[in-house]
Design a protein around this motif. Structure first.
Motif, PDB file in Angstrom:
ATOM      1  N   GLN A 150      85.269  23.155  33.804  1.00 32.21           N
ATOM      2  CA  GLN A 150      84.088  22.308  33.757  1.00 32.21           C
ATOM      3  C   GLN A 150      82.880  23.018  34.354  1.00 32.21           C
ATOM      4  O   GLN A 150      83.015  23.854  35.237  1.00 32.21           O
ATOM      5  CB  GLN A 150      84.357  20.998  34.519  1.00 32.21           C
ATOM      6  CG  GLN A 150      85.513  20.191  33.947  1.00 32.21           C
ATOM      7  CD  GLN A 150      85.977  19.091  34.884  1.00 32.21           C
ATOM      8  OE1 GLN A 150      86.141  19.328  36.088  1.00 32.21           O
ATOM      9  NE2 GLN A 150      86.217  17.906  34.363  1.00 32.21           N
ATOM     10  N   THR A 155      81.394  27.231  28.668  1.00 31.79           N
ATOM     11  CA  THR A 155      81.511  27.863  27.345  1.00 31.79           C
ATOM     12  C   THR A 155      81.390  29.372  27.455  1.00 31.79           C
ATOM     13  O   THR A 155      82.168  30.120  26.851  1.00 31.79           O
ATOM     14  CB  THR A 155      80.439  27.311  26.392  1.00 31.79           C
ATOM     15  OG1 THR A 155      80.572  25.883  26.314  1.00 31.79           O
ATOM     16  CG2 THR A 155      80.586  27.907  25.007  1.00 31.79           C
ATOM     17  N   LEU A 158      84.695  30.779  28.979  1.00 32.85           N
ATOM     18  CA  LEU A 158      85.827  30.827  28.045  1.00 32.85           C
ATOM     19  C   LEU A 158      85.621  31.890  26.980  1.00 32.85           C
ATOM     20  O   LEU A 158      86.570  32.536  26.531  1.00 32.85           O
ATOM     21  CB  LEU A 158      86.026  29.456  27.394  1.00 32.85           C
ATOM     22  CG  LEU A 158      86.542  28.358  28.323  1.00 32.85           C
ATOM     23  CD1 LEU A 158      86.518  27.006  27.620  1.00 32.85           C
ATOM     24  CD2 LEU A 158      87.941  28.672  28.817  1.00 32.85           C
ATOM     25  N   PHE A 166      84.738  31.358  21.215  1.00 38.51           N
ATOM     26  CA  PHE A 166      84.709  29.981  21.692  1.00 38.51           C
ATOM     27  C   PHE A 166      83.287  29.456  21.839  1.00 38.51           C
ATOM     28  O   PHE A 166      83.096  28.284  22.144  1.00 38.51           O
ATOM     29  CB  PHE A 166      85.450  29.867  23.034  1.00 38.51           C
ATOM     30  CG  PHE A 166      86.911  29.585  22.891  1.00 38.51           C
ATOM     31  CD1 PHE A 166      87.419  28.318  23.091  1.00 38.51           C
ATOM     32  CD2 PHE A 166      87.786  30.591  22.526  1.00 38.51           C
ATOM     33  CE1 PHE A 166      88.770  28.048  22.940  1.00 38.51           C
ATOM     34  CE2 PHE A 166      89.135  30.350  22.374  1.00 38.51           C
ATOM     35  CZ  PHE A 166      89.641  29.073  22.583  1.00 38.51           C
ATOM     36  N   ALA A 174      89.792  21.533  19.013  1.00 45.09           N
ATOM     37  CA  ALA A 174      90.598  22.431  19.833  1.00 45.09           C
ATOM     38  C   ALA A 174      90.679  23.777  19.132  1.00 45.09           C
ATOM     39  O   ALA A 174      90.476  23.870  17.915  1.00 45.09           O
ATOM     40  CB  ALA A 174      91.995  21.859  20.029  1.00 45.09           C
ATOM     41  N   THR A 192      92.697  25.281  23.780  1.00 46.25           N
ATOM     42  CA  THR A 192      91.682  24.722  24.659  1.00 46.25           C
ATOM     43  C   THR A 192      90.885  23.700  23.856  1.00 46.25           C
ATOM     44  O   THR A 192      90.448  23.986  22.743  1.00 46.25           O
ATOM     45  CB  THR A 192      90.768  25.815  25.226  1.00 46.25           C
ATOM     46  OG1 THR A 192      91.531  26.647  26.118  1.00 46.25           O
ATOM     47  CG2 THR A 192      89.607  25.223  25.995  1.00 46.25           C
ATOM     48  N   TRP A 193      90.726  22.515  24.433  1.00 47.35           N
ATOM     49  CA  TRP A 193      90.062  21.409  23.749  1.00 47.35           C
ATOM     50  C   TRP A 193      88.672  21.211  24.355  1.00 47.35           C
ATOM     51  O   TRP A 193      88.512  21.189  25.575  1.00 47.35           O
ATOM     52  CB  TRP A 193      90.830  20.107  23.931  1.00 47.35           C
ATOM     53  CG  TRP A 193      92.326  20.181  23.767  1.00 47.35           C
ATOM     54  CD1 TRP A 193      93.097  21.279  23.478  1.00 47.35           C
ATOM     55  CD2 TRP A 193      93.234  19.098  23.921  1.00 47.35           C
ATOM     56  NE1 TRP A 193      94.418  20.951  23.422  1.00 47.35           N
ATOM     57  CE2 TRP A 193      94.544  19.608  23.689  1.00 47.35           C
ATOM     58  CE3 TRP A 193      93.088  17.741  24.212  1.00 47.35           C
ATOM     59  CZ2 TRP A 193      95.673  18.796  23.753  1.00 47.35           C
ATOM     60  CZ3 TRP A 193      94.214  16.936  24.274  1.00 47.35           C
ATOM     61  CH2 TRP A 193      95.489  17.467  24.041  1.00 47.35           C
ATOM     62  N   ARG A 194      87.685  21.029  23.487  1.00 49.48           N
ATOM     63  CA  ARG A 194      86.337  20.758  23.993  1.00 49.48           C
ATOM     64  C   ARG A 194      86.099  19.250  24.005  1.00 49.48           C
ATOM     65  O   ARG A 194      86.015  18.604  22.952  1.00 49.48           O
ATOM     66  CB  ARG A 194      85.274  21.454  23.155  1.00 49.48           C
ATOM     67  CG  ARG A 194      83.894  21.380  23.805  1.00 49.48           C
ATOM     68  CD  ARG A 194      82.898  22.319  23.192  1.00 49.48           C
ATOM     69  NE  ARG A 194      81.703  22.444  24.029  1.00 49.48           N
ATOM     70  CZ  ARG A 194      80.680  23.252  23.776  1.00 49.48           C
ATOM     71  NH1 ARG A 194      80.718  24.032  22.690  1.00 49.48           N
ATOM     72  NH2 ARG A 194      79.656  23.308  24.588  1.00 49.48           N
ATOM     73  N   ASP A 199      82.788  20.258  29.413  1.00 47.18           N
ATOM     74  CA  ASP A 199      84.134  19.897  29.861  1.00 47.18           C
ATOM     75  C   ASP A 199      85.183  20.350  28.840  1.00 47.18           C
ATOM     76  O   ASP A 199      85.146  19.923  27.680  1.00 47.18           O
ATOM     77  CB  ASP A 199      84.216  18.381  30.071  1.00 47.18           C
ATOM     78  CG  ASP A 199      85.519  17.944  30.737  1.00 47.18           C
ATOM     79  OD1 ASP A 199      86.320  18.821  31.113  1.00 47.18           O
ATOM     80  OD2 ASP A 199      85.721  16.721  30.890  1.00 47.18           O
ATOM     81  N   TYR A 200      86.102  21.217  29.280  1.00 48.43           N
ATOM     82  CA  TYR A 200      87.182  21.714  28.428  1.00 48.43           C
ATOM     83  C   TYR A 200      88.533  21.415  29.072  1.00 48.43           C
ATOM     84  O   TYR A 200      88.649  21.367  30.301  1.00 48.43           O
ATOM     85  CB  TYR A 200      87.068  23.226  28.221  1.00 48.43           C
ATOM     86  CG  TYR A 200      85.894  23.675  27.397  1.00 48.43           C
ATOM     87  CD1 TYR A 200      86.025  23.961  26.039  1.00 48.43           C
ATOM     88  CD2 TYR A 200      84.639  23.840  27.981  1.00 48.43           C
ATOM     89  CE1 TYR A 200      84.950  24.403  25.283  1.00 48.43           C
ATOM     90  CE2 TYR A 200      83.553  24.270  27.237  1.00 48.43           C
ATOM     91  CZ  TYR A 200      83.717  24.553  25.887  1.00 48.43           C
ATOM     92  OH  TYR A 200      82.649  24.988  25.139  1.00 48.43           O
ATOM     93  N   MET A 202      92.171  23.054  28.999  1.00 54.34           N
ATOM     94  CA  MET A 202      92.933  24.242  28.599  1.00 54.34           C
ATOM     95  C   MET A 202      94.417  24.004  28.796  1.00 54.34           C
ATOM     96  O   MET A 202      94.836  23.477  29.821  1.00 54.34           O
ATOM     97  CB  MET A 202      92.491  25.448  29.438  1.00 54.34           C
ATOM     98  CG  MET A 202      93.308  26.723  29.175  1.00 54.34           C
ATOM     99  SD  MET A 202      92.938  28.053  30.368  1.00 54.34           S
ATOM    100  CE  MET A 202      91.299  28.527  29.846  1.00 54.34           C
TER     101      MET A 202
END
Length: 476
Positions: A150, A155, A158, A166, A174, A192-194, A199-200, A202
């Motif tokens: 977070q 971004t 990652l 990413f 994801a 990894t989901w956005r 906020d991600y 992983m």
């Protein structure tokens, strides 16, 4: 004891007149008696040499063990099942009630298989695999590492950590990512989901959850302290349920508050939604697949885990669905050619694993330079392949050495990392690595050499993607 009276007198002549100095100079009192006998005599000899009484000379400090203790007693309680902490998922008791046989995965207890009517392990996992591919199966995937990433620079962070892009991952999607070490070797993989702009969520492999977390913290503290990012391990905060199989969408439609949000159009492959299950259970759902089938992963707060599993199982069971464990999960991932820690063993590059096209050529990331060293880019490096026995009725073992048919010797040309019976193909299959990959051995006989356990078995090298190579099922 090997200290003599002459040693004590020599210590006196050389100026070691303190009993503590005497002890250290001669090692008096360091034998199995810990000084209870030897020291008394030694101190008396020193007192005699000094012309003093024993109380005036003093005594040495006695340290544990004052009474002789066996090494076995010193090993303490950290033995057997107490050797290291045992972690249970929020669904542990639920799995036991359903008849699950547990096994260790990393530090976690996970279901190995769910035997019915006295089934053996082999019979159970074959049934679970076949049922999941035919209808629907549920699996406890809580042990996967989960890290919240977070901050306003999440971004950017990652994009530097993962080898694939990413930077433009949309909110609500994801992405599967490969993480490299500094030397260009694969460290870990996962999705990894956005969830929002900053906020991600992983996920990592079970085995590498702690190393990945430590690695991310090291990067933020020592290399990029200017990045405004916070990482938090949330593995224990979320219970995970995989719902896989051609009827998995029907199950999901029956358990979410609004069935329209999980339609194929509204919820495409690699999509992510935050919603509620029936009973107002908040959840996160991603449409991702480790089995190669249409599949989803549902995450709920750990306290909701058993209630969520009851809900989902209540729908899946009447559909002739099943619960499946690690053995069936392993069988399906081998059929599909998905890698795990068995393949990503610290020697494998992203090209070796058949994922070279994922590596970005438009950005810099951890390992991006050293992965291009000539030694790591050789065409004859061992590459990921599938393995079939030439005689489809034969079996072979993980750990077998792959050799050319005319040179079954030495280190061979490769090795086998995992094997299973494939219910869909009807015979034994395996994953492994062989020099040059599938193309170099197409149409050639290879020997799986296993002299200690099995002997030599003639095998055929095939594509690692042995089931649904075009991915039609998971996009269905």
């Amino acid at each position: 004891h090997d200290v003599t009276a002459d040693d004590v007198r020599l210590a006196h002549r050389e100026g070691y007149v303190s009993v503590e100095h005497l002890k250290r100079y001669t090692t008096l009192g360091m034998a199995t008696d810990q000084g209870k006998m030897g020291n008394i005599i030694g101190i008396a000899l020193m007192a005699e040499a000094l012309g003093r009484e024993i109380p005036e000379v003093g005594t040495t400090t006695f340290r544990p063990p004052y009474t002789p203790v066996s090494i076995g007693a010193l090993r303490g309680r950290s033995v057997g099942s107490h050797f290291r902490p045992l972690r249970r998922t929020p669904l542990h008791d639920w799995n036991l009630v359903q008849g699950g046989t547990m096994t260790e995965a990393g530090l976690w207890q996970r279901p190995w298989y769910f035997a019915q009517n006295g089934e053996s392990l082999a019979e159970a996992y074959v049934r679970e695999t076949a049922t999941t591919r035919r209808s629907v199966g549920l699996c406890d995937v809580t042990s996967l590492g989960k890290i919240a990433v977070q901050g306003p620079d999440a971004t950017v962070f990652l994009n530097r950590v993962y080898s694939n892009a990413f930077a433009k991952l949309p909110i609500g999607k994801a992405r599967y990512g490969i993480m490299l070490r500094d030397d260009g070797i694969v460290m870990d993989d996962g999705t990894t989901w956005r969830l929002s702009e900053t906020d991600y969520f992983m996920t990592t492999t079970t085995a590498h959850a702690a190393p990945v977390m430590a690695w991310l913290e090291e990067l933020l503290q020592t290399r990029w302290p200017d990045l405004k990012v916070h990482v938090t391990s949330v593995s224990e905060q979320w219970a995970g349920i995989a719902v896989a199989g051609p009827r998995s969408r029907e199950v999901l439609e029956a358990v979410v508050s609004d069935p329209t949000i999980v339609s194929n159009e509204a919820f495409p492959f690699m999509g992510v939604i935050e919603t509620h299950l029936t009973g107002e259970i908040p959840c996160r759902i991603a449409r991702i697949s480790f089995s190669g089938e249409l599949a989803y992963e549902i995450y709920v707060a750990s306290d909701y885990g058993p209630a969520a599993m009851d809900l989902v199982w209540g729908i899946a069971r009447p559909m002739d669905g099943c619960l499946y464990g690690l053995e069936a999960l392993g069988a399906m991932r081998i059929e599909k050619g998905h890698v795990t820690a068995a393949e990503l063993d610290g020697r494998v590059t992203i090209e070796d694993a058949g994922l070279g096209r994922m590596a970005s050529t438009k950005k810099s990331y951890i390992g991006s330079t050293l992965r291009q060293r000539p030694e790591l880019m050789r065409e004859d490096r061992p590459r990921l392949v599938g393995v079939f026995p030439e005689d489809r009725g034969e079996t072979f073992n993980a750990g077998s050495i792959l050799c050319a048919a005319d040179n079954v010797a030495g280190l061979g040309e490769g090795w086998i990392t995992g094997v299973t019976h494939s219910p869909e193909l009807g015979h034994w299959i395996g994953l492994g690595f062989i020099a040059g990959g599938h193309g170099a051995w197409y149409g050639k006989t290879v020997i799986a050499a296993d002299p200690v356990r099995k002997g030599n078995v003639a095998v055929e090298i095939v594509s690692p993607h042995m089931i649904d190579p075009d991915g039609e099922r998971l996009h269905g």
